[in-house]
Design a protein around this motif. Structure first.
Motif, PDB file in Angstrom:
ATOM      1  N   PRO A 119      29.813  65.214   3.210  1.00 24.10           N
ATOM      2  CA  PRO A 119      30.768  64.123   2.936  1.00 24.10           C
ATOM      3  C   PRO A 119      31.507  63.629   4.173  1.00 24.10           C
ATOM      4  CG  PRO A 119      30.924  65.796   1.235  1.00 24.10           C
ATOM      5  CD  PRO A 119      29.986  66.342   2.276  1.00 24.10           C
ATOM      6  N   LEU A 120      31.732  64.496   5.168  1.00 27.86           N
ATOM      7  CA  LEU A 120      32.399  64.038   6.387  1.00 27.86           C
ATOM      8  C   LEU A 120      31.481  63.134   7.216  1.00 27.86           C
ATOM      9  CD1 LEU A 120      34.366  67.236   7.443  1.00 27.86           C
ATOM     10  CD2 LEU A 120      35.357  64.990   6.940  1.00 27.86           C
ATOM     11  N   ALA A 121      30.164  63.311   7.074  1.00 31.72           N
ATOM     12  CA  ALA A 121      29.226  62.416   7.766  1.00 31.72           C
ATOM     13  C   ALA A 121      29.239  61.036   7.125  1.00 31.72           C
ATOM     14  CB  ALA A 121      27.820  63.010   7.751  1.00 31.72           C
ATOM     15  N   THR A 122      29.267  60.985   5.813  1.00 32.10           N
ATOM     16  CA  THR A 122      29.322  59.673   5.155  1.00 32.10           C
ATOM     17  C   THR A 122      30.704  59.039   5.292  1.00 32.10           C
ATOM     18  OG1 THR A 122      29.762  60.788   3.049  1.00 32.10           O
ATOM     19  CG2 THR A 122      27.488  60.234   3.535  1.00 32.10           C
ATOM     20  N   ALA A 123      31.754  59.881   5.400  1.00 34.42           N
ATOM     21  CA  ALA A 123      33.097  59.328   5.621  1.00 34.42           C
ATOM     22  C   ALA A 123      33.173  58.599   6.952  1.00 34.42           C
ATOM     23  CB  ALA A 123      34.134  60.449   5.566  1.00 34.42           C
ATOM     24  N   LEU A 124      32.476  59.109   7.962  1.00 32.98           N
ATOM     25  CA  LEU A 124      32.475  58.445   9.271  1.00 32.98           C
ATOM     26  C   LEU A 124      31.901  57.033   9.144  1.00 32.98           C
ATOM     27  CD1 LEU A 124      32.931  59.339  12.452  1.00 32.98           C
ATOM     28  CD2 LEU A 124      30.455  59.064  12.484  1.00 32.98           C
ATOM     29  N   VAL A 125      30.797  56.912   8.430  1.00 33.54           N
ATOM     30  CA  VAL A 125      30.163  55.601   8.244  1.00 33.54           C
ATOM     31  C   VAL A 125      31.091  54.673   7.460  1.00 33.54           C
ATOM     32  CG1 VAL A 125      28.207  54.397   7.204  1.00 33.54           C
ATOM     33  CG2 VAL A 125      27.841  56.578   8.386  1.00 33.54           C
TER      34      VAL A 125
ATOM     35  N   ALA B 148      27.361  51.559  12.206  1.00 39.21           N
ATOM     36  CA  ALA B 148      27.502  52.917  11.693  1.00 39.21           C
ATOM     37  C   ALA B 148      26.272  53.238  10.857  1.00 39.21           C
ATOM     38  CB  ALA B 148      28.766  53.046  10.852  1.00 39.21           C
ATOM     39  N   ALA B 149      25.753  54.457  11.023  1.00 41.21           N
ATOM     40  CA  ALA B 149      24.502  54.801  10.344  1.00 41.21           C
ATOM     41  C   ALA B 149      24.359  56.313  10.239  1.00 41.21           C
ATOM     42  CB  ALA B 149      23.306  54.227  11.110  1.00 41.21           C
ATOM     43  N   LEU B 150      23.526  56.749   9.312  1.00 41.10           N
ATOM     44  CA  LEU B 150      23.079  58.128   9.335  1.00 41.10           C
ATOM     45  C   LEU B 150      22.176  58.327  10.542  1.00 41.10           C
ATOM     46  CD1 LEU B 150      22.240  58.805   5.565  1.00 41.10           C
ATOM     47  CD2 LEU B 150      24.302  59.468   6.827  1.00 41.10           C
ATOM     48  N   SER B 151      22.255  59.484  11.158  1.00 40.67           N
ATOM     49  CA  SER B 151      21.507  59.768  12.374  1.00 40.67           C
ATOM     50  C   SER B 151      20.032  60.032  12.080  1.00 40.67           C
ATOM     51  CB  SER B 151      22.098  60.990  13.080  1.00 40.67           C
ATOM     52  OG  SER B 151      23.432  60.772  13.472  1.00 40.67           O
ATOM     53  N   ASN B 152      19.206  59.813  13.082  1.00 40.84           N
ATOM     54  CA  ASN B 152      17.813  60.248  13.075  1.00 40.84           C
ATOM     55  C   ASN B 152      17.738  61.613  13.742  1.00 40.84           C
ATOM     56  OD1 ASN B 152      15.757  57.257  13.612  1.00 40.84           O
ATOM     57  ND2 ASN B 152      17.427  57.590  12.187  1.00 40.84           N
TER      58      ASN B 152
ATOM     59  N   HIS C 169      30.116  55.655  21.549  1.00 46.74           N
ATOM     60  CA  HIS C 169      29.401  56.409  20.518  1.00 46.74           C
ATOM     61  C   HIS C 169      30.363  57.416  19.897  1.00 46.74           C
ATOM     62  CE1 HIS C 169      25.758  58.371  18.818  1.00 46.74           C
ATOM     63  NE2 HIS C 169      26.332  59.537  19.127  1.00 46.74           N
ATOM     64  N   THR C 170      30.354  57.516  18.577  1.00 44.46           N
ATOM     65  CA  THR C 170      31.255  58.413  17.852  1.00 44.46           C
ATOM     66  C   THR C 170      30.452  59.154  16.790  1.00 44.46           C
ATOM     67  OG1 THR C 170      33.084  56.875  18.226  1.00 44.46           O
ATOM     68  CG2 THR C 170      33.387  58.527  16.509  1.00 44.46           C
ATOM     69  N   PHE C 171      30.790  60.430  16.552  1.00 37.23           N
ATOM     70  CA  PHE C 171      30.009  61.244  15.616  1.00 37.23           C
ATOM     71  C   PHE C 171      30.905  62.299  14.969  1.00 37.23           C
ATOM     72  CE2 PHE C 171      29.863  63.082  19.813  1.00 37.23           C
ATOM     73  CZ  PHE C 171      30.048  64.436  19.617  1.00 37.23           C
TER      74      PHE C 171
ATOM     75  N   ASN D 196      22.633  69.153  11.927  1.00 38.27           N
ATOM     76  CA  ASN D 196      22.980  69.704  13.241  1.00 38.27           C
ATOM     77  C   ASN D 196      24.492  69.926  13.378  1.00 38.27           C
ATOM     78  OD1 ASN D 196      23.946  67.098  13.483  1.00 38.27           O
ATOM     79  ND2 ASN D 196      23.198  66.823  15.576  1.00 38.27           N
ATOM     80  N   GLY D 197      25.183  69.966  12.250  1.00 38.44           N
ATOM     81  CA  GLY D 197      26.639  70.067  12.281  1.00 38.44           C
ATOM     82  C   GLY D 197      27.308  68.711  12.357  1.00 38.44           C
ATOM     83  N   GLY D 198      26.519  67.652  12.192  1.00 40.31           N
ATOM     84  CA  GLY D 198      27.047  66.281  12.201  1.00 40.31           C
ATOM     85  C   GLY D 198      26.428  65.490  11.068  1.00 40.31           C
ATOM     86  N   GLY D 199      25.597  64.502  11.427  1.00 41.59           N
ATOM     87  CA  GLY D 199      24.853  63.795  10.389  1.00 41.59           C
ATOM     88  C   GLY D 199      24.887  62.286  10.465  1.00 41.59           C
ATOM     89  N   SER D 200      25.814  61.715  11.249  1.00 41.95           N
ATOM     90  CA  SER D 200      25.915  60.262  11.321  1.00 41.95           C
ATOM     91  C   SER D 200      26.427  59.854  12.696  1.00 41.95           C
ATOM     92  CB  SER D 200      26.843  59.728  10.224  1.00 41.95           C
ATOM     93  OG  SER D 200      28.139  60.296  10.333  1.00 41.95           O
ATOM     94  N   MET D 201      26.499  58.545  12.922  1.00 37.23           N
ATOM     95  CA  MET D 201      26.983  58.031  14.212  1.00 37.23           C
ATOM     96  C   MET D 201      27.570  56.644  14.035  1.00 37.23           C
ATOM     97  SD  MET D 201      23.633  56.660  16.282  1.00 37.23           S
ATOM     98  CE  MET D 201      22.719  58.174  16.396  1.00 37.23           C
ATOM     99  N   VAL D 202      28.433  56.301  14.984  1.00 36.71           N
ATOM    100  CA  VAL D 202      28.960  54.936  15.064  1.00 36.71           C
ATOM    101  C   VAL D 202      28.793  54.478  16.505  1.00 36.71           C
ATOM    102  CG1 VAL D 202      30.956  53.433  14.769  1.00 36.71           C
ATOM    103  CG2 VAL D 202      30.683  55.438  13.289  1.00 36.71           C
ATOM    104  N   ASN D 203      28.183  53.318  16.682  1.00 38.39           N
ATOM    105  CA  ASN D 203      28.045  52.700  18.000  1.00 38.39           C
ATOM    106  C   ASN D 203      28.783  51.372  17.946  1.00 38.39           C
ATOM    107  OD1 ASN D 203      26.035  54.741  18.855  1.00 38.39           O
ATOM    108  ND2 ASN D 203      24.783  53.752  17.294  1.00 38.39           N
ATOM    109  N   TRP D 204      29.761  51.207  18.827  1.00 37.66           N
ATOM    110  CA  TRP D 204      30.610  50.022  18.741  1.00 37.66           C
ATOM    111  C   TRP D 204      31.035  49.561  20.133  1.00 37.66           C
ATOM    112  CZ3 TRP D 204      35.926  50.414  20.086  1.00 37.66           C
ATOM    113  CH2 TRP D 204      36.377  51.720  20.327  1.00 37.66           C
ATOM    114  N   LYS D 205      31.652  48.387  20.161  1.00 39.17           N
ATOM    115  CA  LYS D 205      32.045  47.757  21.417  1.00 39.17           C
ATOM    116  C   LYS D 205      33.552  47.857  21.617  1.00 39.17           C
ATOM    117  CE  LYS D 205      28.453  44.168  21.001  1.00 39.17           C
ATOM    118  NZ  LYS D 205      28.237  42.715  20.788  1.00 39.17           N
ATOM    119  N   THR D 206      33.944  48.229  22.819  1.00 44.49           N
ATOM    120  CA  THR D 206      35.372  48.226  23.128  1.00 44.49           C
ATOM    121  C   THR D 206      35.893  46.814  23.366  1.00 44.49           C
ATOM    122  OG1 THR D 206      34.858  48.646  25.459  1.00 44.49           O
ATOM    123  CG2 THR D 206      35.365  50.561  24.091  1.00 44.49           C
ATOM    124  N   GLN D 207      34.987  45.862  23.643  1.00 47.57           N
ATOM    125  CA  GLN D 207      35.363  44.455  23.784  1.00 47.57           C
ATOM    126  C   GLN D 207      34.326  43.611  23.069  1.00 47.57           C
ATOM    127  OE1 GLN D 207      36.238  43.289  27.929  1.00 47.57           O
ATOM    128  NE2 GLN D 207      36.322  45.476  28.419  1.00 47.57           N
ATOM    129  N   ALA D 208      34.773  42.648  22.308  1.00 48.30           N
ATOM    130  CA  ALA D 208      33.865  41.859  21.477  1.00 48.30           C
ATOM    131  C   ALA D 208      32.843  41.082  22.291  1.00 48.30           C
ATOM    132  CB  ALA D 208      34.679  40.890  20.611  1.00 48.30           C
TER     133      ALA D 208
END
Length: 519
Positions: free
Chosen positions: A163-169, A191-195, A343-345, A323-335
């Motif tokens: 649930p913490l992996a899906t909460a990140l997304v 934001a996505a589930l990891s490969n 990258h956040t996990f 792997n003790g995680g499960g998801s990721m977020v890739n985002w821009k600090t400037q639009a």
């Protein structure tokens, strides 16, 4: 499953090809050469690591660093990280770092590889490398324009994410980040589930995918526990590898060529010990100068990681999954940025450097969010401190040397702190742990200096290109020498916005094609 065994064969005086290093790049190139009928010697300094429960179990990867399957390297301390030593786990086992890593299969943004082409790596645009990425893959959703199926490396999403992996997304979506189905698609922003290189609850390393199926082939000799010491030359042609076998120095020849795949630390070390590098550095060490290539050991790059933002959990997190995680977020600090740079996990436990652990109360139920910079600007170097192949090294990524990197990391930490207070985390968030509150910029900078660590993405120390600091050409051949190629993370000219396992596997696949095309 039944585990295969490494065949105990007598070492021959000569092979068609010698591949030094069995990690992501070396395993791929060795397998393709074996499949083509070549007689291949694959030299690995570490043990076989087959059937080792802690390697096979995806949840146990963190303790593998600093263990018996790790080289035990460190980044040299600087004032920018408060004089701390940062360890760099590097696999010393069949499969290399793919046998001890976090099993992330992630290749970043297509623009990463277009940047390689623009930097002088001709023929390495995303359009050029995509077929080789697809060749690596056995993606659970099958083949698409961007994904491959039937390749050696099984790639799956978590079948039951925590649930913490899906909460990140979901939390990222609340903060305005799009949700995407596949971070290895046409754009990685979102934001996505990891490969993962995980299947049926087991690690799927390069050794398992590329080497295990061919260990019984007569034309493959896998030699473990053998440290490469130097290379032998006949004029300008590389013809042999000198390596240790049962504490005895042996010289084995290669009729067609030698491929170095020892990684971004040990490939430049072996080159310099063989007289290939910056003449000033070689002379400082008392080594002869065979090839004047000043870029050897330069251009070192890595992604800085903030380890990590810890939060109090309102209930037990439970045992780790995946792997003790499960998801990721890739985002821009400037639009206005062309691609995601941060990258956040999730971390399904506490996660902290020793300084953070000593400075904050992390007792009780805790979860964490890790974050870091995937478009880092800082560049460093690697220097030999002695001529013994086991001598210490000065390995310096220059983390936080560029103000822009610090600015981006401040925003990354702020984003992680905000994530935990979204509605998606309402059932989990019970207050801040480290930092102990949501601080301002000055305190965030202090926290970053004590928590800065590494994603273990060391690369770039023998870069591909055409300028004076390049070490290999666009077909991965070492400039000015014959019979010597490099197929590992050291050839990467500009660090991609991802984990390095996928791009290095692709590099190994291309190296094999270059060899077979020239035959």
């Amino acid at each position: 499953m039944t585990h295969p065994s490494i065949q105990n064969r007598p070492l021959k005086p000569s092979y068609d090809h010698i591949v030094v290093g069995s990690g992501s790049g070396g395993a791929a190139v060795a397998r393709r050469l074996v499949d083509a009928g070549a007689d291949v010697l694959l030299i690995e300094a570490g043990p076989g690591g087959i059937g080792i429960p802690e390697i096979d179990d995806p949840t146990q990867w963190v303790p593998l660093g600093r263990g018996v399957y790790d080289w035990g390297y460190d980044y040299t301390p600087t004032d920018r990280i408060n004089g701390r030593t940062i360890g760099i786990p590097r696999g010393r086992v069949l499969g290399g770092s793919s046998a001890i890593n976090a099993m992330m299969w992630y290749r970043g943004h297509p623009a990463d590889y277009d940047a390689w082409e623009a930097a002088g790596a001709r023929g390495w645009s995303f359009a050029d490398v995509l077929p080789y990425f697809k060749r690596c893959e056995d993606w659970q959703d099958g083949e698409t324009a961007f994904r491959g199926a039937g390749g050696p490396l099984r790639i799956e999403r978590s079948p039951d994410p925590h649930p913490l992996a899906t909460a990140l997304v979901d939390g990222a979506h609340e903060l305005g980040v799009p949700v995407i189905d596949d971070p290895n698609g046409p754009d990685n922003e979102g934001a996505a589930l990891s490969n993962f290189n995980i299947s049926r609850g087991k690690r799927w390393s390069s050794a398992r995918g590329y080497l295990w199926p061919v260990l019984d082939r007569e034309n493959l000799h896998v030699l473990t526990g053998s440290l490469a010491v130097s290379l032998g030359f006949d004029g300008r042609r590389c013809v042999s590898v000198r390596h240790m076998v049962d504490d005895v120095l042996i010289e084995t020849r290669a009729g067609a060529g030698i491929v170095l795949a020892l990684g971004a630390i040990d490939t430049p070390r072996l080159l310099m010990l063989s007289g290939i590098g910056d003449p000033a550095e070689l002379k400082r060490l008392g080594l002869p100068v065979l090839a004047d290539l000043p870029g050897v050991g330069r251009n070192l790059q890595d992604h800085p990681l903030v380890r990590a933002i810890n939060f109090r959990a309102s209930r037990p997190v439970g045992p780790p999954r995946d792997n003790g995680g499960g998801s990721m977020v890739n985002w821009k600090t400037q639009a206005n940025l062309a691609q995601a740079n941060v990258h956040t996990f999730p971390v399904l436990n506490r996660s902290a450097t020793p300084d953070v652990t000593a400075s904050y109360d992390l007792s009780g139920d805790v979860f964490a969010i890790g974050t870091g910079l995937m478009r880092s600007r800082s560049r460093g170097f690697l220097r030999l401190l002695g001529t013994d192949p086991r001598s210490p090294l000065d390995i310096q990524p220059n983390f936080l040397a560029e103000q822009g990197d610090m600015d981006d990391l401040v925003q990354a930490v702020d984003f992680a702190l905000n994530l935990a207070r979204t509605h998606a985390y309402a059932d989990w968030f019970d207050g801040f742990a480290a930092p102990a509150r949501h601080p301002g910029r000055t305190e965030i900078i202090d926290f970053i200096r004590m928590s800065c660590s590494t994603f273990f993405h060391t690369c770039g120390t023998a870069k591909m290109g055409e300028d004076a600091m390049s070490v290999v050409d666009s077909r991965l051949a070492v400039h000015g020498l014959d019979g010597l190629m490099i197929a590992d993370a050291s050839v990467i000219p500009i660090i991609p916005s991802c984990n390095t396992h996928a791009p290095v596997t692709m590099i190994g696949e291309r190296a094999a094609d270059f060899i077979l095309q020239a035959a």
